[in-house]
Write a protein that holds these residues in place. Structure first.
Motif, PDB file in Angstrom:
ATOM      1  N   PHE A 165       0.863  -1.177   0.000  1.00  0.00           N
ATOM      2  CA  PHE A 165       0.000   0.000   0.000  1.00  0.00           C
ATOM      3  C   PHE A 165       0.898   1.225   0.000  1.00  0.00           C
ATOM      4  CE2 PHE A 165      -2.062   3.455   2.323  1.00  0.00           C
ATOM      5  CZ  PHE A 165      -3.247   3.587   1.608  1.00  0.00           C
ATOM      6  N   THR A 166       0.650   2.154  -0.911  1.00  0.00           N
ATOM      7  CA  THR A 166       1.432   3.391  -0.961  1.00  0.00           C
ATOM      8  C   THR A 166       0.708   4.453  -0.145  1.00  0.00           C
ATOM      9  OG1 THR A 166       2.162   2.800  -3.184  1.00  0.00           O
ATOM     10  CG2 THR A 166       2.519   5.073  -2.498  1.00  0.00           C
ATOM     11  N   ALA A 167       1.312   4.843   0.984  1.00  0.00           N
ATOM     12  CA  ALA A 167       0.725   5.871   1.858  1.00  0.00           C
ATOM     13  C   ALA A 167       1.374   7.206   1.562  1.00  0.00           C
ATOM     14  CB  ALA A 167       0.937   5.492   3.320  1.00  0.00           C
ATOM     15  N   ARG A 168       0.535   8.245   1.478  1.00  0.00           N
ATOM     16  CA  ARG A 168       1.036   9.586   1.181  1.00  0.00           C
ATOM     17  C   ARG A 168       0.680  10.545   2.310  1.00  0.00           C
ATOM     18  NH1 ARG A 168      -0.329   7.232  -3.595  1.00  0.00           N
ATOM     19  NH2 ARG A 168       1.096   7.562  -5.318  1.00  0.00           N
ATOM     20  N   ASN A 169       1.617  11.406   2.659  1.00  0.00           N
ATOM     21  CA  ASN A 169       1.422  12.498   3.615  1.00  0.00           C
ATOM     22  C   ASN A 169       0.771  12.052   4.918  1.00  0.00           C
ATOM     23  OD1 ASN A 169       2.664  14.264   1.796  1.00  0.00           O
ATOM     24  ND2 ASN A 169       0.770  14.501   0.662  1.00  0.00           N
ATOM     25  N   ASP A 170      -0.447  12.549   5.240  1.00  0.00           N
ATOM     26  CA  ASP A 170      -1.096  12.226   6.515  1.00  0.00           C
ATOM     27  C   ASP A 170      -1.419  10.735   6.648  1.00  0.00           C
ATOM     28  OD1 ASP A 170      -0.927  14.891   7.041  1.00  0.00           O
ATOM     29  OD2 ASP A 170      -3.047  15.320   6.673  1.00  0.00           O
ATOM     30  N   GLN A 171      -1.566  10.042   5.521  1.00  0.00           N
ATOM     31  CA  GLN A 171      -1.859   8.603   5.569  1.00  0.00           C
ATOM     32  C   GLN A 171      -0.732   7.838   6.254  1.00  0.00           C
ATOM     33  OE1 GLN A 171      -2.347   7.489   1.455  1.00  0.00           O
ATOM     34  NE2 GLN A 171      -4.378   8.402   1.289  1.00  0.00           N
ATOM     35  N   VAL A 172       0.497   8.346   6.140  1.00  0.00           N
ATOM     36  CA  VAL A 172       1.660   7.667   6.708  1.00  0.00           C
ATOM     37  C   VAL A 172       1.480   7.478   8.218  1.00  0.00           C
ATOM     38  CG1 VAL A 172       4.156   7.865   7.121  1.00  0.00           C
ATOM     39  CG2 VAL A 172       3.202   8.501   4.896  1.00  0.00           C
ATOM     40  N   ASP A 173       0.915   8.487   8.892  1.00  0.00           N
ATOM     41  CA  ASP A 173       0.750   8.439  10.351  1.00  0.00           C
ATOM     42  C   ASP A 173      -0.203   7.330  10.800  1.00  0.00           C
ATOM     43  OD1 ASP A 173       2.438  10.660  10.545  1.00  0.00           O
ATOM     44  OD2 ASP A 173       0.742  12.027  10.270  1.00  0.00           O
ATOM     45  N   MET A 174      -1.174   6.980   9.951  1.00  0.00           N
ATOM     46  CA  MET A 174      -2.160   5.953  10.315  1.00  0.00           C
ATOM     47  C   MET A 174      -1.649   4.537  10.081  1.00  0.00           C
ATOM     48  SD  MET A 174      -5.755   7.472   9.056  1.00  0.00           S
ATOM     49  CE  MET A 174      -5.409   8.837   7.988  1.00  0.00           C
ATOM     50  N   MET A 175      -0.654   4.403   9.212  1.00  0.00           N
ATOM     51  CA  MET A 175      -0.198   3.072   8.793  1.00  0.00           C
ATOM     52  C   MET A 175       0.920   2.561   9.712  1.00  0.00           C
ATOM     53  SD  MET A 175      -2.346   2.671   6.425  1.00  0.00           S
ATOM     54  CE  MET A 175      -1.878   1.189   5.571  1.00  0.00           C
ATOM     55  N   LYS A 176       0.594   2.417  10.977  1.00  0.00           N
ATOM     56  CA  LYS A 176       1.554   1.924  11.966  1.00  0.00           C
ATOM     57  C   LYS A 176       1.580   0.401  11.934  1.00  0.00           C
ATOM     58  CE  LYS A 176       2.400   5.910  14.263  1.00  0.00           C
ATOM     59  NZ  LYS A 176       2.901   6.748  13.200  1.00  0.00           N
ATOM     60  N   GLU A 177       2.762  -0.162  12.108  1.00  0.00           N
ATOM     61  CA  GLU A 177       2.920  -1.608  12.129  1.00  0.00           C
ATOM     62  C   GLU A 177       1.982  -2.225  13.164  1.00  0.00           C
ATOM     63  OE1 GLU A 177       6.694  -4.490  12.788  1.00  0.00           O
ATOM     64  OE2 GLU A 177       7.019  -2.712  11.544  1.00  0.00           O
ATOM     65  N   GLY A 178       1.219  -3.240  12.756  1.00  0.00           N
ATOM     66  CA  GLY A 178       0.297  -3.918  13.666  1.00  0.00           C
ATOM     67  C   GLY A 178      -1.101  -3.327  13.689  1.00  0.00           C
ATOM     68  N   ALA A 179      -1.289  -2.134  13.118  1.00  0.00           N
ATOM     69  CA  ALA A 179      -2.611  -1.497  13.117  1.00  0.00           C
ATOM     70  C   ALA A 179      -3.544  -2.202  12.140  1.00  0.00           C
ATOM     71  CB  ALA A 179      -2.488  -0.025  12.734  1.00  0.00           C
ATOM     72  N   THR A 180      -4.837  -2.174  12.451  1.00  0.00           N
ATOM     73  CA  THR A 180      -5.856  -2.659  11.521  1.00  0.00           C
ATOM     74  C   THR A 180      -6.549  -1.429  10.953  1.00  0.00           C
ATOM     75  OG1 THR A 180      -6.199  -4.668  12.805  1.00  0.00           O
ATOM     76  CG2 THR A 180      -7.948  -4.064  11.271  1.00  0.00           C
ATOM     77  N   VAL A 181      -6.624  -1.340   9.632  1.00  0.00           N
ATOM     78  CA  VAL A 181      -7.230  -0.185   8.985  1.00  0.00           C
ATOM     79  C   VAL A 181      -8.290  -0.618   7.981  1.00  0.00           C
ATOM     80  CG1 VAL A 181      -5.241   1.367   9.285  1.00  0.00           C
ATOM     81  CG2 VAL A 181      -5.393  -0.064   7.254  1.00  0.00           C
ATOM     82  N   ILE A 182      -9.278   0.267   7.812  1.00  0.00           N
ATOM     83  CA  ILE A 182     -10.277   0.080   6.762  1.00  0.00           C
ATOM     84  C   ILE A 182      -9.923   1.052   5.650  1.00  0.00           C
ATOM     85  CG2 ILE A 182     -12.708   0.287   6.130  1.00  0.00           C
ATOM     86  CD1 ILE A 182     -13.392  -0.332   9.073  1.00  0.00           C
ATOM     87  N   LEU A 183      -9.729   0.532   4.453  1.00  0.00           N
ATOM     88  CA  LEU A 183      -9.453   1.353   3.274  1.00  0.00           C
ATOM     89  C   LEU A 183     -10.754   1.468   2.486  1.00  0.00           C
ATOM     90  CD1 LEU A 183      -6.115  -0.369   2.181  1.00  0.00           C
ATOM     91  CD2 LEU A 183      -6.398   1.590   3.712  1.00  0.00           C
ATOM     92  N   ARG A 184     -11.227   2.691   2.303  1.00  0.00           N
ATOM     93  CA  ARG A 184     -12.482   2.912   1.564  1.00  0.00           C
ATOM     94  C   ARG A 184     -12.191   3.604   0.236  1.00  0.00           C
ATOM     95  NH1 ARG A 184     -16.742   1.591   4.798  1.00  0.00           N
ATOM     96  NH2 ARG A 184     -16.395   1.737   7.031  1.00  0.00           N
ATOM     97  N   ASN A 185     -12.824   3.116  -0.815  1.00  0.00           N
ATOM     98  CA  ASN A 185     -12.661   3.654  -2.163  1.00  0.00           C
ATOM     99  C   ASN A 185     -11.185   3.641  -2.593  1.00  0.00           C
ATOM    100  OD1 ASN A 185     -13.734   4.557  -4.559  1.00  0.00           O
ATOM    101  ND2 ASN A 185     -13.673   6.705  -3.987  1.00  0.00           N
ATOM    102  N   ALA A 186     -10.515   2.539  -2.287  1.00  0.00           N
ATOM    103  CA  ALA A 186      -9.114   2.380  -2.677  1.00  0.00           C
ATOM    104  C   ALA A 186      -9.040   1.965  -4.143  1.00  0.00           C
ATOM    105  CB  ALA A 186      -8.450   1.325  -1.791  1.00  0.00           C
ATOM    106  N   LYS A 187      -7.827   1.999  -4.688  1.00  0.00           N
ATOM    107  CA  LYS A 187      -7.639   1.615  -6.088  1.00  0.00           C
ATOM    108  C   LYS A 187      -6.305   0.903  -6.237  1.00  0.00           C
ATOM    109  CE  LYS A 187      -5.462   5.958  -7.264  1.00  0.00           C
ATOM    110  NZ  LYS A 187      -5.188   6.919  -8.277  1.00  0.00           N
ATOM    111  N   ILE A 188      -6.164   0.221  -7.356  1.00  0.00           N
ATOM    112  CA  ILE A 188      -4.904  -0.444  -7.681  1.00  0.00           C
ATOM    113  C   ILE A 188      -4.161   0.405  -8.709  1.00  0.00           C
ATOM    114  CG2 ILE A 188      -3.835  -2.452  -8.782  1.00  0.00           C
ATOM    115  CD1 ILE A 188      -4.902  -3.143  -6.054  1.00  0.00           C
ATOM    116  N   ASP A 189      -2.944   0.815  -8.348  1.00  0.00           N
ATOM    117  CA  ASP A 189      -2.049   1.473  -9.293  1.00  0.00           C
ATOM    118  C   ASP A 189      -1.028   0.435  -9.732  1.00  0.00           C
ATOM    119  OD1 ASP A 189      -3.142   4.054  -9.094  1.00  0.00           O
ATOM    120  OD2 ASP A 189      -1.902   4.547  -7.354  1.00  0.00           O
ATOM    121  N   MET A 190      -0.530   0.590 -10.940  1.00  0.00           N
ATOM    122  CA  MET A 190       0.521  -0.303 -11.412  1.00  0.00           C
ATOM    123  C   MET A 190       1.864   0.423 -11.313  1.00  0.00           C
ATOM    124  SD  MET A 190      -1.172  -2.972 -11.983  1.00  0.00           S
ATOM    125  CE  MET A 190       0.022  -4.068 -12.737  1.00  0.00           C
ATOM    126  N   PHE A 191       2.864  -0.240 -10.748  1.00  0.00           N
ATOM    127  CA  PHE A 191       4.192   0.339 -10.592  1.00  0.00           C
ATOM    128  C   PHE A 191       5.199  -0.693 -11.071  1.00  0.00           C
ATOM    129  CE2 PHE A 191       8.035   0.986  -7.965  1.00  0.00           C
ATOM    130  CZ  PHE A 191       8.355   2.280  -8.363  1.00  0.00           C
TER     131      PHE A 191
END
Length: 131
Positions: free
Chosen positions: A62-88
């Motif tokens: 998952f690519t986290a940007r800016n404020d999203q980085v703070d929520m993506m802590k190791e071990g956390a459970t998150v709900i992703l709403r209206n997410a998308k798949i980017d190709m890299f």
């Protein structure tokens, strides 16, 4: 006429993700987070992290940007709403843009299936010409 009934969001599992999919809702656990130094002009203002997230069916980056980085802590459970798949570089990355939302939620009861990393699968774009 009454209020139109709100549709309940449909949740997807990691192993159902496909290239270029949009409008995805997932509940995932953060396995690990790695800060990335972005290149280009906006690099000073932008924070970027690659987070390995997953559920009981598999994992994906998952690519986290800016404020999203703070929520993506190791071990956390998150709900992703209206997410998308980017190709890299031919592989799938999960992302939430400004039209989506990330919510930290109660710890999930599932264990992440770590032997099915969808970001390790390389896809090749094939152009089909119809005769």
């Amino acid at each position: 006429m009454g209020e139109p009934k709100k549709q309940q969001p449909v949740f997807t599992k990691v192993d159902q993700l496909r290239p270029m999919a949009t409008g995805l809702n997932l509940t995932v656990k953060v396995v690990n987070t790695k800060m990335v130094v972005p290149r280009g002009n906006q690099s000073r203002q932008m924070r970027l992290a690659e987070c390995l997230v997953g559920d009981e069916t598999g994992m994906i980056i998952f690519t986290a940007r800016n404020d999203q980085v703070d929520m993506m802590k190791e071990g956390a459970t998150v709900i992703l709403r209206n997410a998308k798949i980017d190709m890299f570089k031919g592989s799938m990355r999960l992302a939430v843009d400004r039209w989506g939302r990330i919510e930290v939620t109660e710890p999930a009861s599932f264990s992440v299936k770590e032997d099915n990393n969808l970001s390790l699968i390389e896809f090749e774009q094939v152009t089909v010409v119809e005769q």
